[in-house]
Design a protein around this motif. Sequence first.
Motif, short mmCIF file in Angstrom:
data_model
loop_
_atom_site.label_atom_id
_atom_site.label_comp_id
_atom_site.label_asym_id
_atom_site.label_seq_id
_atom_site.Cartn_x
_atom_site.Cartn_y
_atom_site.Cartn_z
N GLU A 11 -0.52 -3.01 -0.41
CA GLU A 11 0.72 -2.22 -0.29
C GLU A 11 1.67 -2.85 0.72
O GLU A 11 2.88 -2.64 0.63
CB GLU A 11 0.42 -0.78 0.15
CG GLU A 11 -0.13 0.10 -0.94
CD GLU A 11 -1.64 -0.06 -1.08
OE1 GLU A 11 -2.22 -0.91 -0.36
OE2 GLU A 11 -2.21 0.63 -1.93
N LEU A 12 1.10 -3.61 1.66
CA LEU A 12 1.97 -4.20 2.68
C LEU A 12 2.90 -5.24 2.05
O LEU A 12 4.09 -5.28 2.34
CB LEU A 12 1.10 -4.83 3.76
CG LEU A 12 1.61 -4.66 5.17
CD1 LEU A 12 1.82 -3.21 5.51
CD2 LEU A 12 0.64 -5.29 6.15
N LEU A 54 7.01 -3.03 -9.48
CA LEU A 54 5.79 -3.68 -9.00
C LEU A 54 4.85 -3.97 -10.16
O LEU A 54 3.91 -4.74 -10.02
CB LEU A 54 5.09 -2.79 -7.98
CG LEU A 54 5.88 -2.52 -6.72
CD1 LEU A 54 5.21 -1.47 -5.86
CD2 LEU A 54 6.05 -3.81 -5.92
N ALA A 75 1.61 1.98 4.41
CA ALA A 75 1.95 0.55 4.38
C ALA A 75 3.00 0.18 5.42
O ALA A 75 3.96 -0.51 5.13
CB ALA A 75 2.41 0.13 2.98
N PHE A 94 4.33 4.76 0.29
CA PHE A 94 2.99 4.56 -0.26
C PHE A 94 2.01 5.58 0.31
O PHE A 94 2.23 6.14 1.39
CB PHE A 94 2.49 3.15 0.07
CG PHE A 94 3.25 2.06 -0.60
CD1 PHE A 94 2.82 1.54 -1.80
CD2 PHE A 94 4.42 1.56 -0.04
CE1 PHE A 94 3.52 0.53 -2.42
CE2 PHE A 94 5.13 0.55 -0.65
CZ PHE A 94 4.68 0.04 -1.85
N TYR A 131 4.23 -1.95 8.63
CA TYR A 131 3.87 -3.28 9.14
C TYR A 131 3.23 -3.10 10.51
O TYR A 131 3.90 -2.65 11.44
CB TYR A 131 5.12 -4.16 9.23
CG TYR A 131 5.92 -4.18 7.95
CD1 TYR A 131 5.37 -4.65 6.77
CD2 TYR A 131 7.21 -3.69 7.92
CE1 TYR A 131 6.09 -4.65 5.60
CE2 TYR A 131 7.95 -3.69 6.74
CZ TYR A 131 7.39 -4.17 5.59
OH TYR A 131 8.09 -4.15 4.43
N GLU A 139 3.71 -5.23 -1.05
CA GLU A 139 4.60 -4.53 -1.97
C GLU A 139 5.74 -3.86 -1.23
O GLU A 139 6.89 -3.87 -1.69
CB GLU A 139 3.78 -3.52 -2.78
CG GLU A 139 2.85 -4.23 -3.75
CD GLU A 139 1.93 -3.31 -4.51
OE1 GLU A 139 1.32 -3.77 -5.48
OE2 GLU A 139 1.82 -2.13 -4.13
N ALA A 140 5.41 -3.29 -0.07
CA ALA A 140 6.46 -2.70 0.75
C ALA A 140 7.49 -3.76 1.13
O ALA A 140 8.71 -3.54 1.06
CB ALA A 140 5.86 -2.05 2.00
N ALA A 141 6.99 -4.93 1.52
CA ALA A 141 7.89 -6.02 1.91
C ALA A 141 8.70 -6.49 0.71
O ALA A 141 9.89 -6.80 0.82
CB ALA A 141 7.09 -7.18 2.50
N LEU A 142 8.05 -6.52 -0.45
CA LEU A 142 8.73 -6.95 -1.68
C LEU A 142 9.91 -6.01 -1.97
O LEU A 142 11.01 -6.44 -2.29
CB LEU A 142 7.73 -6.91 -2.82
CG LEU A 142 7.92 -7.84 -4.01
CD1 LEU A 142 7.82 -9.27 -3.54
CD2 LEU A 142 6.86 -7.58 -5.07
N VAL A 169 5.24 -11.21 7.55
CA VAL A 169 4.20 -10.18 7.50
C VAL A 169 2.81 -10.78 7.65
O VAL A 169 2.08 -10.46 8.58
CB VAL A 169 4.29 -9.36 6.19
CG1 VAL A 169 3.18 -8.31 6.16
CG2 VAL A 169 5.65 -8.69 6.08
N HIS A 222 2.38 -5.00 12.93
CA HIS A 222 2.80 -5.80 14.08
C HIS A 222 4.21 -5.46 14.52
O HIS A 222 4.73 -6.06 15.45
CB HIS A 222 2.69 -7.28 13.75
CG HIS A 222 3.54 -7.67 12.57
ND1 HIS A 222 3.29 -7.22 11.30
CD2 HIS A 222 4.63 -8.43 12.49
CE1 HIS A 222 4.19 -7.70 10.47
NE2 HIS A 222 5.03 -8.45 11.17
N PRO A 261 -3.82 -5.00 3.36
CA PRO A 261 -3.66 -4.15 2.17
C PRO A 261 -2.52 -4.62 1.28
O PRO A 261 -1.48 -5.05 1.76
CB PRO A 261 -3.38 -2.76 2.73
CG PRO A 261 -3.26 -2.91 4.20
CD PRO A 261 -3.71 -4.26 4.60
#
Lengths: 304, 368
Positions: A194-195, B52, B85, B81, B87, A197-200, A213, B89, A192
């Motif tokens: 959003e993953l 964003l 969202a 979100f 992670y 974006e969350a990391a960003l 990620v 893992h 997704p």
Amino acid sequence: MTTATAQIGTGERSAVRYGSIARGRKRTLYWSYFFLILFVIFFLMPPVYMFITSLKTSAEIGAVTNPWWVYHPTLQNYIDLLSQAQFLTFFKNSALVAVIVVSVTMVVSIMAAFSLARMKFWGSGTLATGVFLTYLIPESLLFIPLFKIFAFIHDLTGIELINHWWVLVFLYPTLTVPFCTWIMIGYFASIPKELDEAALIDGAGYIQILTRVFIPVALPGIIAATIFCFTVSWANFLYPLAFTTSADQLVLPVGIVTTLIKGDVYNWGQIMTGALLGAAPPLIIYAFLMDYYIAGLTAGATKG
Amino acid sequence: MAEVALRNIVKTFDRTPAVAGIDLNINDREFVVLVGPSGCGKTTTLRMIAGLEEATSGEIYIGDQLVNDVPPKDRDIAMVFQNYALYPHMTVYENMSFGLRLKKFPKAEIKERVENAARILDITNLLDRRPKQLSGGQRQRVAMGRAIVRNPKVFLFDEPLSNLDAKLRVQMRMEIKKVHQKVTVTTVYVTHDQIEAMTLADRVVVMNGGKIEQIGSPNEVYHRPTTRFVAGFIGSPAMNFLPCRLVEGSNGSAGLSVKLSDKLTFPVPPDRVGRYRPHAGRELLFGLRPEDIIEKRGDLPPGRTAFDAQLDVVEPMGMETMVYFLVDGTEVCGRVNPAVAGKPGETMPLVADLNHMHLIDPKTDQVL
Ligand SMILES: Nc1ncnc2c1ncn2[C@@H]1O[C@H](COP(=O)(O)OP(=O)(O)O)[C@@H](O)[C@H]1O
Ligand SMILES: [Mg+2]
């Protein structure tokens, strides 16, 4: 149609037939087993035959006996083959080629897939399709133009690219990179948005998003691609046959065939042994990575 | 510690404007909720604050800094979100500490911050789990934890409760409010659910079609809507709208009254007469909330008018009953005491509280 409904309506009410679902399942299982066993026999017969033959002496192979039984088992074929410097050279060449090709391919295709799947740039969609189309061109069509290109490079720079095991390192990626890139695009696209974006927002750059990620999340895909890539570079026959000739530059598949078949003399015992030994590494890698793959899939799958 | 300011923000996707010029000042530590129907540009606005999405034009300030060209990671914001969202893992602990680890915080401080946030959110016992092993509500908490740990200037929430079932949503709504009381940080919260907006916000920003319709406290947008859209969007069941004519005279005196149909005319309360006088004689839209149409009991305080209505549909809700009746073909809803609610087809005496009435200019859709 109407009569059928009428019968159901007027006939005595049939009691519930318990166990009918279990019976249905049982029948399905019988058929599954039937076909599975058929396939297993079909696919396992050649390797089993190879294994049986590899344990026989040349005399026994030539004699008129039951081909599915060994009367005088011997490991002589294995001993002969493994003490041959030549065979070990083939093995070494194959291993080097496979390891380098897998490493190069995975690095290239992961980075390519990441940029194609995520960094929407002008023409990225077309490029992704192009990558897949490249994979559809068969190698048997590619090797002649490749030969021409090598000749051209030789004319231009004087670098001899024919008849070296390491040219395979340049050739195999033409087969592996498109396919692996394509697999990885699929995996990355399923992560997704959003993953990232969350990391960003968490402060990761593109490289960190990829390494911390995307790669861990897409590990099953990476493993599948690795297995594919290893198998292709280990088993490819056409390219080494066309591009390498000297005995010390050969890889296993070509080496076994060209050195163990002398004119019309087929050394069947050693050919079978060589083929079996050659088939072992992909099998081992597959088994090892598969375990890891399944472990990765099931870890944390149970709800607490 | 930061104000957020938007100055005439515009965002166009392929020439269609998603956000069409927004001005908004958010005070330090304020909880602001952007609310509006789906597609009105709430998410786009939030994503522009997060960095964003790049604004097509306009200025965004966080603190005193113009952040239009600042990447998300340097804006010192945290975002929760809709789908969390997390992670997949990483364990909960790793999820929450990821940002701090990237910023190379000392291990001891990371541990302290994560444990502190976990305590606030009551997820200390989940720190070793992976997201897959968590329920929706727990994932929601982890997502908030990841934001809290960062100790940002601004929290951004994008419909964080919409993936939860109704009961859990109410619970988590309260949880978010509690967290904001403990960790007072400037918060921008996006939702399409007006109840969420009302319950959480210090100030509600009602958006429609890429524009702000009204900014105000929950009570303001509820009781003093400025546009027809806000009047209809805020409140559930929605406000009743009826076409009407504002006519001179009420009960023979010098006041005004609203004529809803041949049979139904309501006098305008005296304190409103001055305000509505310039519009006398016009065709307008009359608005009254269901809770201002109740059963008749005792004598009438000023501003209330009794009338009889033939009930069309009756919906018992437990502590109250919704009654629906027709006025000139338009369905009107009232909220009455279940003990006295009539049956469908019966005629029931009702009372309209005109102190809470609204008149809307149908040309401009502005509340008069
Ligand atoms: N990436 C995008 N590309 C094109 N159009 C978009 C994009 N994101 C949002 N939009 C459009 O912008 C409008 C506002 O979207 P959004 O901000 O997501 O609304 P909301 O969050 O209020 O439901 C919608 O009409 C949507 O279709
Ligand atoms: Mg949205």
